[in-house]
Scaffold this motif. Structure first.
Motif, PDB file in Angstrom:
ATOM      1  N   ILE A   9      83.617  54.217  25.417  1.00 43.01           N
ATOM      2  CA  ILE A   9      84.006  52.882  24.981  1.00 43.01           C
ATOM      3  C   ILE A   9      85.252  53.019  24.156  1.00 43.01           C
ATOM      4  O   ILE A   9      85.318  53.820  23.258  1.00 43.01           O
ATOM      5  N   ARG A  35      79.730  56.724  24.213  1.00 46.65           N
ATOM      6  CA  ARG A  35      79.025  55.892  25.179  1.00 46.65           C
ATOM      7  C   ARG A  35      79.881  54.801  25.784  1.00 46.65           C
ATOM      8  O   ARG A  35      81.078  54.773  25.583  1.00 46.65           O
ATOM      9  N   ARG A  36      79.227  53.871  26.538  1.00 41.91           N
ATOM     10  CA  ARG A  36      79.985  52.899  27.328  1.00 41.91           C
ATOM     11  C   ARG A  36      80.445  51.707  26.517  1.00 41.91           C
ATOM     12  O   ARG A  36      79.951  51.407  25.474  1.00 41.91           O
ATOM     13  N   SER A  37      81.435  50.989  27.059  1.00 41.38           N
ATOM     14  CA  SER A  37      81.948  49.824  26.339  1.00 41.38           C
ATOM     15  C   SER A  37      82.800  48.896  27.163  1.00 41.38           C
ATOM     16  O   SER A  37      82.654  48.824  28.354  1.00 41.38           O
ATOM     17  N   GLU A  55      77.332  48.846  21.907  1.00 40.54           N
ATOM     18  CA  GLU A  55      76.271  49.498  22.680  1.00 40.54           C
ATOM     19  C   GLU A  55      74.869  49.112  22.224  1.00 40.54           C
ATOM     20  O   GLU A  55      74.677  48.508  21.162  1.00 40.54           O
TER      21      GLU A  55
END
Length: 291
Positions: free
Chosen positions: A44, A58-60, A270
């Protein structure tokens, strides 16, 4: 700030508006910096325009800033919009809510104040009005009132939604409250409806604020939206009010309910394996009511 969600990106718009009565004309004020966030399967990247980026694990999200004069000028039937009003009071109350040292009574007061501000922003250009003439102490005056014949329906999702919607009556001169209780299984994270005080069918021209403090995994808000749709409401008749939103919930809402408008105090990057938003503000229900 407003964010539109497409299949691979969140797009944000920010600008403060001043509206003149009745003509609904917009005067632009110097905008605040907006966030640039982009959906990505690896990392992210959250950055404020004009500042250096700071990576978060992590994702973003990715968001490109764009100016918009009003909600109407950026609305579209095929895309969801997420509005993050750049008001300093909203930032203040979010900060109070985030602090793990904030005691329960102050937390509940803070989330109620945040809800009041978000509903104020969401009701802009959305409330039905009636015009007429009255006598002031100095003479005749043209006036415009909120139409009491068409109250806004406020649907707080229990129990934390009660706190966020606590000041609804101070913002909305004409309103009705319909309670909806939905719990989330701590293991499966699946929603379960335990209380439903919604009408069998909403009147044709209803306008509804669906109030849920935390949009995390998206299960609860999707279940609530399904119930509203079953009762005759279209996406254009509903606005979601929340304190904090996260990409998983926003993505699910965009997939199932394009055209929906969401008003939130902030978008966090997240959700952890237990379904809590990170950094978030913890369990809004527990912290509001102390149990």
């Amino acid at each position: 700030m407003a964010c539109s969600i497409s299949s691979n990106a969140v797009r944000c718009y920010t600008e403060t508006l001043r509206l003149t009565p009745r003509q609904q004309q917009c005067g632009r004020v110097k905008p605040t910096p907006s966030s640039f966030l982009s959906f990505n399967s690896s990392t992210i990247l959250v950055q404020t325009l004009g500042a250096s980026p700071s990576p978060v694990p992590r994702r973003s999200i990715t968001v490109r800033a764009k100016m918009a004069a009003s909600e109407g000028s950026i609305s579209g039937s095929n895309r969801m919009l997420v509005f993050v009003p750049p008001h300093p009071l909203i930032k203040h109350w979010i900060s109070v809510l985030r602090n793990d040292q904030t005691p329960c009574p102050i937390f509940r007061s803070a989330i109620a104040e945040l809800g009041r501000l978000l509903m104020y922003e969401a009701s802009r250009e959305w409330l039905p009005t009636v015009v007429g003439e009255i006598m002031s102490p100095m003479g005749a005056a043209s006036v415009e009132f909120i139409d009491p014949r068409e109250p806004i329906a406020v649907v707080p999702i229990l129990r934390a939604g009660l706190a966020l919607a606590e000041h609804a009556s101070t913002v909305l001169p004409a309103n009705k409250i319909y309670h909806l209780g939905i719990s989330r299984d701590e293991e499966t994270l699946l929603p379960s409806v335990y209380l439903n005080k919604l009408p069998d069918e909403f009147p044709e021209n209803s306008r509804v604020f669906l109030v849920d403090p935390m949009l995390a995994t998206g299960g609860t808000i999707i279940a609530a939206m399904d119930l509203l749709k079953e009762r005759g409401l279209s996406v254009q008749q509903i606005k979601v009010i929340c304190a904090v939103a996260a990409p998983p919930a926003l993505s699910k809402l965009n997939e199932k309910y394009p055209g929906l408008h969401v008003y939130t105090g902030i978008i966090d990057p997240e959700v952890n394996e237990k379904g809590f938003i990170i950094p978030g503000l913890g369990d809004a229900g527990d912290r509001s009511f102390g149990t």
